[in-house]
Every structure is written in structure tokens, then in C-alpha cells.
Design a protein around this motif. Structure first.
Motif, PDB file in Angstrom:
ATOM      1  N   ALA A 206      46.317-110.323  49.231  1.00 60.79           N
ATOM      2  CA  ALA A 206      46.502-109.062  49.956  1.00 60.79           C
ATOM      3  C   ALA A 206      45.176-108.308  50.032  1.00 60.79           C
ATOM      4  CB  ALA A 206      47.522-108.206  49.215  1.00 60.79           C
ATOM      5  N   GLU A 207      45.121-107.306  50.904  1.00 62.54           N
ATOM      6  CA  GLU A 207      43.996-106.366  50.896  1.00 62.54           C
ATOM      7  C   GLU A 207      44.506-105.066  50.297  1.00 62.54           C
ATOM      8  OE1 GLU A 207      41.901-105.740  54.549  1.00 62.54           O
ATOM      9  OE2 GLU A 207      40.589-104.236  53.662  1.00 62.54           O
ATOM     10  N   LEU A 208      43.859-104.658  49.234  1.00 53.29           N
ATOM     11  CA  LEU A 208      44.352-103.529  48.456  1.00 53.29           C
ATOM     12  C   LEU A 208      43.320-102.400  48.470  1.00 53.29           C
ATOM     13  CD1 LEU A 208      46.850-103.126  46.562  1.00 53.29           C
ATOM     14  CD2 LEU A 208      45.370-103.768  44.680  1.00 53.29           C
ATOM     15  N   TRP A 209      43.761-101.208  48.801  1.00 51.99           N
ATOM     16  CA  TRP A 209      42.881-100.039  48.732  1.00 51.99           C
ATOM     17  C   TRP A 209      43.426 -99.092  47.667  1.00 51.99           C
ATOM     18  CZ3 TRP A 209      41.422 -97.983  54.304  1.00 51.99           C
ATOM     19  CH2 TRP A 209      40.814 -99.019  55.033  1.00 51.99           C
ATOM     20  N   ALA A 210      42.526 -98.348  47.052  1.00 51.96           N
ATOM     21  CA  ALA A 210      42.945 -97.345  46.065  1.00 51.96           C
ATOM     22  C   ALA A 210      42.300 -96.003  46.397  1.00 51.96           C
ATOM     23  CB  ALA A 210      42.541 -97.771  44.662  1.00 51.96           C
ATOM     24  N   PHE A 211      43.053 -94.972  46.145  1.00 50.80           N
ATOM     25  CA  PHE A 211      42.545 -93.607  46.368  1.00 50.80           C
ATOM     26  C   PHE A 211      42.744 -92.798  45.096  1.00 50.80           C
ATOM     27  CE2 PHE A 211      43.498 -95.198  50.531  1.00 50.80           C
ATOM     28  CZ  PHE A 211      42.541 -94.638  51.358  1.00 50.80           C
ATOM     29  N   ARG A 212      41.709 -92.058  44.731  1.00 52.92           N
ATOM     30  CA  ARG A 212      41.859 -91.084  43.656  1.00 52.92           C
ATOM     31  C   ARG A 212      42.305 -89.775  44.302  1.00 52.92           C
ATOM     32  NH1 ARG A 212      36.568 -90.565  41.891  1.00 52.92           N
ATOM     33  NH2 ARG A 212      36.397 -88.651  43.083  1.00 52.92           N
ATOM     34  N   ILE A 213      43.281 -89.127  43.679  1.00 58.41           N
ATOM     35  CA  ILE A 213      43.720 -87.830  44.212  1.00 58.41           C
ATOM     36  C   ILE A 213      43.124 -86.742  43.323  1.00 58.41           C
ATOM     37  CG2 ILE A 213      45.666 -86.425  44.934  1.00 58.41           C
ATOM     38  CD1 ILE A 213      45.535 -89.113  46.392  1.00 58.41           C
ATOM     39  N   ASP A 214      42.199 -86.007  43.889  1.00 60.69           N
ATOM     40  CA  ASP A 214      41.524 -84.928  43.157  1.00 60.69           C
ATOM     41  C   ASP A 214      42.224 -83.600  43.442  1.00 60.69           C
ATOM     42  OD1 ASP A 214      39.670 -86.675  42.154  1.00 60.69           O
ATOM     43  OD2 ASP A 214      38.188 -86.275  43.726  1.00 60.69           O
ATOM     44  N   PRO A 215      41.990 -82.603  42.606  1.00 60.48           N
ATOM     45  CA  PRO A 215      42.432 -81.248  42.968  1.00 60.48           C
ATOM     46  C   PRO A 215      41.811 -80.861  44.309  1.00 60.48           C
ATOM     47  CG  PRO A 215      41.770 -81.333  40.668  1.00 60.48           C
ATOM     48  CD  PRO A 215      41.381 -82.655  41.266  1.00 60.48           C
ATOM     49  N   PRO A 216      42.459 -80.014  45.090  1.00 54.80           N
ATOM     50  CA  PRO A 216      42.021 -79.779  46.475  1.00 54.80           C
ATOM     51  C   PRO A 216      40.581 -79.291  46.610  1.00 54.80           C
ATOM     52  CG  PRO A 216      43.915 -78.384  45.910  1.00 54.80           C
ATOM     53  CD  PRO A 216      43.676 -79.279  44.759  1.00 54.80           C
ATOM     54  N   GLY A 217      40.113 -78.516  45.669  1.00 57.26           N
ATOM     55  CA  GLY A 217      38.762 -77.973  45.820  1.00 57.26           C
ATOM     56  C   GLY A 217      37.692 -78.811  45.159  1.00 57.26           C
ATOM     57  N   ASP A 218      38.074 -79.973  44.613  1.00 58.70           N
ATOM     58  CA  ASP A 218      37.162 -80.803  43.842  1.00 58.70           C
ATOM     59  C   ASP A 218      36.438 -81.760  44.768  1.00 58.70           C
ATOM     60  OD1 ASP A 218      35.865 -82.347  42.038  1.00 58.70           O
ATOM     61  OD2 ASP A 218      37.601 -82.741  40.762  1.00 58.70           O
ATOM     62  N   ALA A 219      35.144 -81.568  44.933  1.00 59.18           N
ATOM     63  CA  ALA A 219      34.381 -82.433  45.840  1.00 59.18           C
ATOM     64  C   ALA A 219      33.593 -83.497  45.089  1.00 59.18           C
ATOM     65  CB  ALA A 219      33.445 -81.586  46.681  1.00 59.18           C
ATOM     66  N   SER A 220      33.904 -83.731  43.794  1.00 58.17           N
ATOM     67  CA  SER A 220      33.135 -84.711  43.002  1.00 58.17           C
ATOM     68  C   SER A 220      33.458 -86.131  43.432  1.00 58.17           C
ATOM     69  CB  SER A 220      33.468 -84.549  41.529  1.00 58.17           C
ATOM     70  OG  SER A 220      34.823 -84.836  41.299  1.00 58.17           O
TER      71      SER A 220
ATOM     72  N   GLY B   9      58.098 -85.621  40.336  1.00 60.19           N
ATOM     73  CA  GLY B   9      59.135 -85.070  39.481  1.00 60.19           C
ATOM     74  C   GLY B   9      59.718 -83.764  40.004  1.00 60.19           C
ATOM     75  N   GLY B  10      59.867 -83.660  41.310  1.00 60.43           N
ATOM     76  CA  GLY B  10      60.477 -82.473  41.903  1.00 60.43           C
ATOM     77  C   GLY B  10      59.514 -81.322  42.136  1.00 60.43           C
ATOM     78  N   GLU B  11      58.263 -81.448  41.706  1.00 54.09           N
ATOM     79  CA  GLU B  11      57.257 -80.399  41.921  1.00 54.09           C
ATOM     80  C   GLU B  11      56.287 -80.845  43.010  1.00 54.09           C
ATOM     81  OE1 GLU B  11      57.093 -77.478  40.195  1.00 54.09           O
ATOM     82  OE2 GLU B  11      58.915 -78.017  39.097  1.00 54.09           O
ATOM     83  N   LEU B  12      55.762 -79.869  43.746  1.00 54.79           N
ATOM     84  CA  LEU B  12      54.801 -80.173  44.816  1.00 54.79           C
ATOM     85  C   LEU B  12      53.379 -79.818  44.376  1.00 54.79           C
ATOM     86  CD1 LEU B  12      56.693 -78.871  47.985  1.00 54.79           C
ATOM     87  CD2 LEU B  12      56.530 -81.208  47.139  1.00 54.79           C
ATOM     88  N   TYR B  13      52.448 -80.701  44.718  1.00 60.05           N
ATOM     89  CA  TYR B  13      51.042 -80.483  44.369  1.00 60.05           C
ATOM     90  C   TYR B  13      50.178 -80.809  45.580  1.00 60.05           C
ATOM     91  CZ  TYR B  13      52.916 -80.866  39.642  1.00 60.05           C
ATOM     92  OH  TYR B  13      53.652 -80.686  38.495  1.00 60.05           O
ATOM     93  N   ASP B  14      49.144 -79.991  45.802  1.00 54.74           N
ATOM     94  CA  ASP B  14      48.172 -80.296  46.847  1.00 54.74           C
ATOM     95  C   ASP B  14      46.976 -81.004  46.227  1.00 54.74           C
ATOM     96  OD1 ASP B  14      49.552 -79.289  49.027  1.00 54.74           O
ATOM     97  OD2 ASP B  14      48.876 -77.238  48.631  1.00 54.74           O
ATOM     98  N   GLY B  15      46.407 -81.927  46.970  1.00 54.36           N
ATOM     99  CA  GLY B  15      45.255 -82.661  46.466  1.00 54.36           C
ATOM    100  C   GLY B  15      44.389 -83.176  47.604  1.00 54.36           C
ATOM    101  N   ARG B  16      43.370 -83.918  47.202  1.00 55.78           N
ATOM    102  CA  ARG B  16      42.395 -84.441  48.158  1.00 55.78           C
ATOM    103  C   ARG B  16      42.151 -85.911  47.816  1.00 55.78           C
ATOM    104  NH1 ARG B  16      38.899 -81.950  51.416  1.00 55.78           N
ATOM    105  NH2 ARG B  16      36.996 -83.068  51.945  1.00 55.78           N
ATOM    106  N   ALA B  17      42.324 -86.791  48.790  1.00 49.13           N
ATOM    107  CA  ALA B  17      42.225 -88.232  48.529  1.00 49.13           C
ATOM    108  C   ALA B  17      40.797 -88.736  48.714  1.00 49.13           C
ATOM    109  CB  ALA B  17      43.161 -88.979  49.475  1.00 49.13           C
ATOM    110  N   VAL B  18      40.343 -89.529  47.751  1.00 45.96           N
ATOM    111  CA  VAL B  18      39.004 -90.122  47.817  1.00 45.96           C
ATOM    112  C   VAL B  18      39.160 -91.630  47.624  1.00 45.96           C
ATOM    113  CG1 VAL B  18      36.711 -90.192  46.764  1.00 45.96           C
ATOM    114  CG2 VAL B  18      38.038 -88.056  46.740  1.00 45.96           C
ATOM    115  N   ARG B  19      38.684 -92.406  48.570  1.00 45.34           N
ATOM    116  CA  ARG B  19      38.828 -93.866  48.442  1.00 45.34           C
ATOM    117  C   ARG B  19      37.894 -94.392  47.348  1.00 45.34           C
ATOM    118  NH1 ARG B  19      37.902 -98.594  53.003  1.00 45.34           N
ATOM    119  NH2 ARG B  19      38.477-100.287  51.579  1.00 45.34           N
TER     120      ARG B  19
END
Lengths: 164, 171
Positions: free
Chosen positions: B157-171, B106-116
Motif C-alpha cells: 500500500a501507499e501510506l501517508w501520516a499526518f501529525r495533528i498539531d494545536p491550531p496555532g502551532d507552526a512547528s 470521545g465525544g469532544e471536539l478539537y481544532d488542529g492543524r495537519a502536518v504531513r
């Protein structure tokens, strides 16, 4: 600057010409653009549509409105009948045309079949139609009824019957 | 004065447009370069993303940035993205190698961390349900994610999903 403007004009003319060619003459869509009239020998409906399941999408052309309009859609052979599924996420161009005129032409193996679209809304039938498509396209197995919850998206399902 | 070389001028305009596109985010189905601007960390509750049908995601490959337009869905407040035919996609491989991502929502930028997450059945099934509700517009009695590559002869198909966590979130 003048050269850049002339370059942009040439690009716009090429793009416009390509768009017109696709909309009028392409057999089916090109990327996100719908295509034109489907050509092929008009054939009687086959005794079974099962052979259609070999292909991932079905190429159909609406007979509504003036310009030809052909697109690839999700489909399934359900209980021996050809059915199509139109998620609104892919646009509602075909749905709006079917609302005006339910006649469709289906292209398969070089032949064209004339059909009439009949909307299906029963959640159990829609679920059964949707399950193989979602499995094939998205590797998700679903069970049971598919009930509309559309806030952002809607799903329109049709059975393709013989022309009345 | 008309140019004697309209094709050359058109190619020049096309080259400039391509360079411009590489310097910013994706344009529809055409991938782009870095998402430029000031970004904030992705909020822990990402439910607001449900209002947006498409988002841009920027991934990293060394010093290069590669951005594409993707589907996204929220489940239990967490943000997910998914990829069909994932092993062949550059942005997916980039995320596997370096999970740092940037999103334009929506026009805003966010940083995150991808976890499969597609190999976790419970979480993957929640993503499948959220996908069906948001993009197909239906709720089903049961949705089950089929993990991994399809068996020989299976056309799914082969489908992968990633959760996008906040950048410092290592959970």
C-alpha cells in the motif's frame, strides 16, 4: 408522518432481508458483515501453497456453531504452510469460533480446502508471519520478534494444518 | 391507512436519513459533513487519545466540510492519523490543500492543524511503532515506514501520516 413511518418500516425490512441473505448465502463477507457457506469443489491440499500469495486476503469459513460464518483474513504462506493472522481490531468472531472448533474451510480459485487451525504464539514465528502482511497492507517493514503488548488490541496467529 | 407507494415512502425516508447524515459527522465507514458543536484547541499533549480506537476528522474543501472515521495514535505525546492508499482519498487531499482540521475524540471536539510527516524517516518510524502497538497489539524490534508510492510490481500500500498539531502551532 404515517408515510414516513411506513417508509422506515420498508427500509428496515429491506435491510433485515439483506442482512439475512448475506449471513446465509453470500460467499464471504459483504463490508463489515460476515458471509455464509463457501461453495466450491472440495480439493486435496496442494503440494505448495505459494500460489495463494497472489491474493491480498484469504477467504475462510468457520465450521463452529450453527450458522455459517465466512470472513476475509490476513494470511501468509510461511515456510510452505498456510497461516492466518487475526488482529482483534477486526473483531474476535472468528477467534471465538476457532476456540470452540478449529476446523476451517479455505476458498481459493474456486476450490475449497479443509484445514485445522493451530494457534502460534512464539514471538519469533509470529514476527516472521506478520512482516510480509504488514508490509503489504501498511507499507511498514518490521524485523525480529513480535511480542504481545495488547492494551487495546491483540493479535492471534494460526497455522492451518491438514485436518487431523 | 397504508400507503399505496411503499417504495416511494422508503426512498423519502432514505433521502431524509441521507440529508441528516450529511449534516453531522461520519457514521462508521460512511463519510459525513461538518462536526457540529463547540471545539477547543487540541492540547499540546495528546496522549489521552490512546484510549480511543477511532476518531472522526473533519477536513475542508472550500466551504464544504467532509468528515471520516480514522485510526489515530499518539507518539511522544503528539497525535497522528494515517491513511492507506492516501493519494486517492478525498479527506487526505483536503488536508494537503487546507491543513485546518476538526477532530471528534470521545465525544469532544478539537481544532488542529495537519502536518504531513511520512517523508521524515525518524518521525514516520515512531508512528509505525505506535500503530503496531495500538492496533496490531505487538511490539517489534524494528519498524520502518516505507515512504512514497510503491515501485512498479510492488503490491504494498501507499501510506501517508499526518501529525495533528494545536491550531496555532507552526512547528
Amino acid at each position: 408522518m404515517r408515510r414516513l413511518v411506513s417508509g422506515v418500516v420498508v427500509l428496515a425490512l429491506v435491510a433485515g432481508g439483506a442482512f439475512a441473505w448475506i449471513r446465509l448465502f453470500a460467499q464471504g463477507p459483504v463490508g463489515p458483515l460476515p458471509g455464509g457457506h463457501l461453495r466450491g469443489e472440495v480439493a486435496a491440499p496442494p503440494p505448495s501453497w505459494d500460489f495463494a500469495s497472489r491474493q491480498p486476503y484469504l477467504l475462510v469459513e468457520s465450521e463452529a456453531w450453527t450458522l455459517p460464518y465466512s470472513v476475509s483474513v490476513w494470511f501468509q504462506v510461511h515456510e510452505g504452510r498456510l497461516t492466518i493472522l487475526l488482529p482483534s481490531f477486526f473483531g474476535d468472531g472468528l477467534k471465538r469460533r476457532l476456540d470452540d472448533d478449529p476446523r476451517l474451510r479455505v476458498a481459493m480459485d474456486g476450490k475449497v480446502y479443509e484445514r485445522t487451525a493451530v494457534e502460534v504464539t512464539d514471538p519469533e514465528t509470529v514476527g516472521a508471519m506478520l512482516a510480509p502482511v504488514i508490509r503489504r497492507q501498511f507499507a511498514i517493514e518490521i524485523e525480529g520478534e513480535a511480542r504481545p503488548v495488547g492494551k487495546m488490541a491483540e493479535l492471534w496467529a494460526y497455522r492451518l494444518d491438514d485436518p487431523s | 391507512m397504508r400507503s399505496a407507494f411503499p417504495l416511494r415512502d422508503a426512498l423519502l425516508a432514505l433521502a431524509l436519513a441521507t440529508l441528516g447524515a450529511l449534516g453531522c459527522g461520519p457514521w462508521g465507514i460512511v463519510p459525513g459533513g461538518p462536526l457540529l458543536g463547540s471545539a477547543r484547541p487540541l492540547p499540546a499533549d495528546a496522549s489521552f487519545t490512546e484510549e480511543h480506537a477511532l476518531v472522526a476528522i473533519e477536513t475542508r474543501s472550500g466551504w464544504l466540510r467532509h468528515s471520516v472515521t480514522v485510526l489515530c495514535m499518539a507518539a511522544e505525546g503528539r497525535l497522528y492519523v494515517m491513511a492507506r492508499h492516501a493519494p486517492g482519498k478525498r479527506w487526505v487531499q483536503n488536508m494537503v490543500a487546507d491543513p485546518r482540521v476538526r477532530l471528534e475524540i470521545g465525544g469532544e471536539l478539537y481544532d488542529g492543524r495537519a502536518v504531513r510527516v511520512d517523508l521524515d524517516p525518524a518521525e514516520a518510524d515512531r508512528v509505525a511503532d505506535a500503530f503496531l502497538r495500538k492496533y496490531v497489539g505487538v511490539a517489534v524490534e524494528r519498524a520502518r515506514w516505507l515512504p512514497g508510492p510503491p515501485a512498479e510490481g510492488d503490491t504494498r500500500a501507499e501510506l501517508w501520516a499526518f501529525r495533528i498539531d494545536p491550531p496555532g502551532d507552526a512547528s
